[in-house]
Structure formats: structure tokens, C-alpha cells
Design a protein around this motif. Structure first.
Motif, mmCIF file in Angstrom:
data_model
loop_
_atom_site.group_PDB
_atom_site.id
_atom_site.type_symbol
_atom_site.label_atom_id
_atom_site.label_comp_id
_atom_site.label_asym_id
_atom_site.label_seq_id
_atom_site.Cartn_x
_atom_site.Cartn_y
_atom_site.Cartn_z
ATOM 1 N N LEU A 90 0.641 -1.293 0.288
ATOM 2 C CA LEU A 90 0.145 -0.110 -0.263
ATOM 3 C C LEU A 90 0.891 1.260 -0.171
ATOM 4 N N PHE A 91 2.046 1.065 0.710
ATOM 5 C CA PHE A 91 2.573 1.831 1.106
ATOM 6 C C PHE A 91 3.998 1.726 -0.270
ATOM 7 N N GLU A 92 4.552 3.852 -0.018
ATOM 8 C CA GLU A 92 6.435 3.678 -0.443
ATOM 9 C C GLU A 92 6.271 5.231 -0.040
ATOM 10 N N SER A 93 7.392 5.291 0.976
ATOM 11 C CA SER A 93 8.382 6.614 -0.223
ATOM 12 C C SER A 93 8.591 7.862 -0.515
ATOM 13 N N GLY A 94 7.699 7.921 -1.709
ATOM 14 C CA GLY A 94 8.031 8.445 -3.172
ATOM 15 C C GLY A 94 7.328 10.080 -3.271
ATOM 16 N N ASN A 95 7.022 10.123 -4.006
ATOM 17 C CA ASN A 95 6.468 11.152 -4.146
ATOM 18 C C ASN A 95 5.655 11.749 -4.661
ATOM 19 N N ASN A 96 4.768 12.651 -4.375
ATOM 20 C CA ASN A 96 2.933 12.700 -5.291
ATOM 21 C C ASN A 96 3.589 12.844 -6.640
ATOM 22 N N THR A 97 2.937 12.302 -7.541
ATOM 23 C CA THR A 97 2.790 12.396 -8.902
ATOM 24 C C THR A 97 2.250 13.177 -9.700
ATOM 25 N N THR A 98 2.358 13.412 -10.937
ATOM 26 C CA THR A 98 1.586 14.110 -11.102
ATOM 27 C C THR A 98 1.056 13.732 -12.682
ATOM 28 N N ASN A 99 -0.050 13.783 -13.545
ATOM 29 C CA ASN A 99 -1.146 12.971 -15.165
ATOM 30 C C ASN A 99 -0.997 14.280 -15.230
ATOM 31 N N THR A 100 -0.493 15.459 -16.208
ATOM 32 C CA THR A 100 -1.975 16.514 -16.611
ATOM 33 C C THR A 100 -2.214 17.757 -15.315
ATOM 34 N N GLY A 101 -1.317 17.295 -14.638
ATOM 35 C CA GLY A 101 -1.512 18.533 -13.945
ATOM 36 C C GLY A 101 -1.703 18.227 -12.577
ATOM 37 N N ILE A 102 -2.808 17.609 -12.210
ATOM 38 C CA ILE A 102 -3.582 16.621 -11.521
ATOM 39 C C ILE A 102 -2.569 15.918 -10.858
ATOM 40 N N GLN A 103 -3.080 16.162 -9.603
ATOM 41 C CA GLN A 103 -2.455 14.713 -8.257
ATOM 42 C C GLN A 103 -2.925 13.621 -9.158
ATOM 43 N N GLN B 118 -7.255 13.322 -2.094
ATOM 44 C CA GLN B 118 -6.411 13.379 -3.504
ATOM 45 C C GLN B 118 -5.971 11.711 -3.839
ATOM 46 N N PRO B 119 -5.899 11.455 -4.744
ATOM 47 C CA PRO B 119 -7.083 11.974 -6.315
ATOM 48 C C PRO B 119 -8.415 12.166 -5.743
ATOM 49 N N SER B 120 -8.818 13.506 -6.782
ATOM 50 C CA SER B 120 -10.445 13.896 -6.813
ATOM 51 C C SER B 120 -11.264 13.856 -7.104
ATOM 52 N N TRP B 121 -12.610 12.904 -7.612
ATOM 53 C CA TRP B 121 -13.841 12.986 -8.825
ATOM 54 C C TRP B 121 -14.311 14.080 -8.656
ATOM 55 N N GLU B 122 -14.972 13.523 -9.587
ATOM 56 C CA GLU B 122 -16.756 14.432 -9.784
ATOM 57 C C GLU B 122 -17.550 13.698 -10.373
ATOM 58 N N LEU B 123 -18.803 12.825 -10.282
ATOM 59 C CA LEU B 123 -19.288 12.431 -11.062
ATOM 60 C C LEU B 123 -20.676 12.839 -11.465
ATOM 61 N N GLU B 124 -20.868 13.556 -13.182
ATOM 62 C CA GLU B 124 -21.897 13.944 -13.200
ATOM 63 C C GLU B 124 -22.714 12.995 -13.972
ATOM 64 N N VAL B 125 -24.196 12.982 -14.082
ATOM 65 C CA VAL B 125 -24.843 12.091 -14.523
ATOM 66 C C VAL B 125 -25.754 13.160 -15.568
ATOM 67 N N HIS B 126 -26.431 12.495 -16.861
ATOM 68 C CA HIS B 126 -26.349 13.246 -18.266
ATOM 69 C C HIS B 126 -28.357 13.452 -17.529
ATOM 70 N N TYR B 127 -29.151 14.412 -17.709
ATOM 71 C CA TYR B 127 -30.157 14.535 -16.874
ATOM 72 C C TYR B 127 -31.053 15.026 -17.637
ATOM 73 N N ASN B 128 -32.360 15.080 -18.098
ATOM 74 C CA ASN B 128 -32.954 16.536 -18.983
ATOM 75 C C ASN B 128 -32.106 17.045 -19.816
ATOM 76 N N ASN B 129 -31.434 16.482 -20.557
ATOM 77 C CA ASN B 129 -30.574 17.796 -21.667
ATOM 78 C C ASN B 129 -29.805 18.326 -20.408
ATOM 79 N N GLN B 130 -29.605 18.108 -19.174
ATOM 80 C CA GLN B 130 -28.345 18.778 -18.752
ATOM 81 C C GLN B 130 -27.042 17.929 -17.968
ATOM 82 N N TRP B 131 -26.078 17.915 -17.708
ATOM 83 C CA TRP B 131 -25.209 17.155 -16.877
ATOM 84 C C TRP B 131 -25.114 17.756 -15.646
#
Ligand code: PHE
Length: 409
Positions: A169-182, A229-242
Motif C-alpha cells: 500500500l505504501f512507499e516513500s515516493g513523490n506526489n506524482t502528477t499526470n497532466t497537472g492533477i495530483q 487526493q486524487p479526487s473526482w466528480e461524477l456527473e450524470v446526464h439528465y433532462n438534457n444537462q450534465w
């Protein structure tokens, strides 16, 4: 007013410079709509709980998630913010955004406020469901009290990688980034984070399908929260909008360390119940959830939380629209529209459908700022007369003059 006390759920609290809970807001505490029989928010709660009970069972077939739906909404700053690593200067702590009882206590702004103490008590899988309080704008989808469910799941190395003893689970590494997002926290291995992300996203996509139907369209976006971290949002398509449905992520490891958990990694998410209920039952106005009217409540009488229910409006009564313009006091920077919205709500109550700032200008000679707000009045159960609206409107003007120091034009 500073030596006054405010009574909430039978306890008297000392008021101080932080106090901005008013009696109107306090009157919602203890209503517990999310566990009220036949209430649409209670039906959504049951759907979410049932989903977790079914999706995660132990070797004997028993549910592994514990459910807390009756924790007091009165929490400390430590619970709501510090335990979740929310920085001292984070905007979510501002008096203009939260309801403080006094310096020590506030009405929880999210059910995440309980995560740390429940982790500390030894739980690995739990749901917290309850009422949350936020100062916000006023319209058909915003109300200062709403309901959330927060879910946490922690896993040990053995639970995450049962088949491979070489993975950690653990290592003593760096925060890695991919396209600027941690991409991950420094202390985590990429394998552990990716596997947790996979389980989290699978679980939430399954939940979205359970709530909205199996052909619901959804998409993931990157996000940030102080506690994941990292974090996400889930959006659903409902009544023609996200629609933003929920926020989630991998729990910040220091939250677990501080709660005494050294050998686990966790995911968490938080979901608003009103938004789900408004979509699936086609409820057009968030104030309806507080309606005592049998025309509303009787439509949700069912012994089956999976029953297909479409809300039929009892009737749409006409709106009454009144504007109010005033000069802000000289220390205009200290004025927050949310202060005005609270006054509107505490005087007008649930006949307020919407308040919006429709005009703002600065007078170069007098150096004063003017705000014009449009207040839309509508009763949910009958037609309002212009005369009674005028009376409420006048009271709002008087109270704003008195407590905000504005000058009505
Ligand atoms: N507490 C967050 C909110 O109210 C949601 C959240 C919970 C996000 C847990 C990540 C993890 O918006």
C-alpha cells in the motif's frame, strides 16, 4: 445580543461574535426528513443503503457497511474542518458560508464531518446520512438545509491484494502528477491507488445506475477536496444537462494516521439526496421537501423504495414579484448577499421561491454601492395576495435596514 443564548435541541448555547444561526434555520433541526416515513428523501436513503448492503457482503453473506442516520448535526470546527485537513484560511469556513452557533460549534456543512471520529472508533465501512446546513443563494434548487450521504471504505494490504504478497500500500515516493492533477499521494503506491480508484468508480457507477436506471449516461471529471487526493466528480446526464452528482476520492492518509489507523488506505464520497430525489421523482422545487401538505406526502406512500413514482404537481399557484433596492453601508466590503438572503428567508419563510441580485452599481460622487434584488414570492399550497406580499416585503426592508445598515432607496 452577545450575552444572549440560543436554544437548540433542548440545549442552550452561548452566543458570540460567530453566532449567525437564526431561529428560522434552527427550526429545521431535528425534523429528520431523511428518516421520516414515506418521505421522498427517506426513499432515496433506503435505495442507497440497500445498494451498499447488497454490493458488499462478508463470507457469511452479511452486509459489511454500518449505517449512521441519526448523528447530531451540531458539530465542532474540529469535526467539520480540522479533522479533514481543511486549511484555517479555507473559504468554506467563512461565516458567510456556514451557520455558526458560536465560536466552538456550527451546524455541519457536510456529513463528511463525522468520518474521522467513525474511523477512530474502528470502523472500516460505513455510511453517514443526515441534514447539512449551508448559507447559499435562493432558488428552486437551493435551500439552506439539505441532506447528504457520505460513505467511507478502508482496506488493508491483504484485503486489497489478496493474491499477491509482493504488492504494497505504501512507499516513500513523490506526489506524482499526470497532466497537472495530483495522481497520488506521496505515501501511496500507484498500484494501491489505481485499484482503490477502480473499486470506487465501479461502486459509484453501479449506484448511479441503481438510482437513475441502467441506461443513465455519466462522466467523470477531476476535482479537488482538502480531504481526498486524487479526487473526482461524477456527473450524470439528465433532462438534457450534465448534473454534478457527487464528489469522491482517495482519503488523505494523514486523516487515517490521526485517527490511529496506520495500515489501511481508504476511499470516500459524498452525495446530495435532494438532487437525486428531484430528478428521479421529477420534483420541481426544493421547498416541497419541507411541505406538510398531504397532497405532496401522500404521493410517496409506498412499502417499496423501488416503486416508480412520478410527482404530480398539486397545482401551480401564481408568482408575485417584488424588487428592493438599497445603498450598502459605508463598509460595503463587509456586506455579504448571504446575510440579506438569510433575512429574506427568516422573514418570508417558505413563500420565498427565489432571490437574485438583478442590478448593482457604484455612484462615483457619493462613493456608495447600490444593490437591487428581485424577490419572487410563491406559496406552494395557495394563491398569495399582493397585499400580504407587500407586508412581508416591507418587513424585509425594515429588518435589512436595522441589521445590515443598508438604506432602502
Ligand atoms: N463533502 C464533500 C461535499 O460536501 C463531498 C465529498 C465527500 C468529497 C467525501 C470527497 C469525499 O461536497
Amino acid at each position: 445580543k452577545l450575552d444572549a443564548t440560543i436554544k437548540i435541541l433542548g440545549t442552550a448555547y452561548q452566543c458570540d461574535k460567530f453566532t449567525n444561526v437564526n431561529s428560522k434555520i434552527a427550526s429545521h433541526i431535528g425534523k429528520n426528513l431523511h428518516i421520516s416515513k414515506d418521505h421522498p428523501l427517506s426513499l432515496v436513503r433506503q435505495k442507497v443503503v440497500d445498494y451498499f448492503y447488497k454490493a458488499f457482503v462478508n463470507s457469511r453473506g452479511n452486509p459489511v457497511f454500518a449505517v449512521f442516520d441519526n448523528l447530531s448535526p451540531i458539530v465542532t470546527q474540529e469535526q467539520n474542518f480540522d479533522s479533514l485537513l481543511v486549511p484555517k484560511d479555507h473559504p468554506s469556513r467563512l461565516k458567510s458560508d456556514c451557520y455558526y452557533i458560536n465560536h466552538d460549534y456550527l451546524l455541519r456543512a457536510h456529513t463528511t464531518a463525522h468520518d474521522s471520529e467513525l474511523i477512530k472508533s474502528g470502523l472500516d465501512n460505513f455510511l453517514v446520512i443526515g441534514d447539512v446546513y449551508r448559507r447559499d443563494e435562493i432558488d428552486r434548487t437551493h435551500y439552506p438545509v439539505f441532506h447528504q450521504v457520505d460513505v467511507v471504505r478502508l482496506k488493508t494490504r491483504e484485503q486489497l491484494f489478496p493474491a499477491d504478497e509482493s504488492l504494497e500500500l505504501f512507499e516513500s515516493g513523490n506526489n506524482t502528477t499526470n497532466t497537472g492533477i495530483q495522481e497520488k499521494q506521496a505515501c501511496h503506491t500507484l498500484e494501491a491507488v489505481k485499484l482503490m480508484e477502480h473499486e470506487l468508480k465501479n461502486t459509484l457507477e453501479g449506484l448511479a445506475k441503481t438510482l437513475f436506471g441502467s441506461d443513465i449516461r455519466f462522466r467523470w471529471t477531476d476535482s479537488t477536496f482538502p480531504f481526498t487526493q486524487p479526487s473526482w466528480e461524477l456527473e450524470v446526464h439528465y433532462n438534457n444537462q450534465w448534473l454534478e452528482l457527487l464528489g469522491c476520492g482517495i482519503l488523505q492518509q494523514p486523516i487515517l494516521y490521526r485517527a490511529g489507523v496506520l495500515n489501511k488506505i481508504g476511499w470516500a464520497f459524498g452525495l446530495g439526496l435532494e438532487r437525486v430525489a428531484m430528478c428521479i421523482y421529477q420534483i420541481p422545487d426544493i421547498r416541497l421537501f419541507w411541505s406538510q401538505d398531504s397532497g405532496f406526502l401522500s404521493q410517496f406512500k409506498t412499502s417499496d423504495p423501488n416503486a416508480k413514482i412520478i410527482y404530480k404537481p398539486v397545482s401551480q399557484y401564481p408568482q408575485c414579484i417584488n424588487d428592493i433596492s438599497f445603498w450598502l453601508p459605508d463598509n460595503a466590503q463587509e456586506f455579504s448577499s448571504n446575510d440579506f438572503y438569510d433575512i429574506v428567508r427568516s422573514i418570508g419563510g417558505d413563500i420565498i421561491e427565489q432571490v437574485s441580485l438583478v442590478d448593482e452599481f457604484f455612484h462615483p460622487k457619493t462613493k456608495k454601492t447600490s444593490h437591487c434584488y428581485r424577490i419572487v414570492y410563491r406559496h406552494m399550497e395557495r394563491t398569495l395576495t399582493q397585499a400580504e406580499v407587500n407586508q412581508v416585503h416591507k418587513k424585509i426592508a425594515m429588518q435589512a435596514t436595522k441589521s445590515l445598515g443598508v438604506t432602502v432607496r
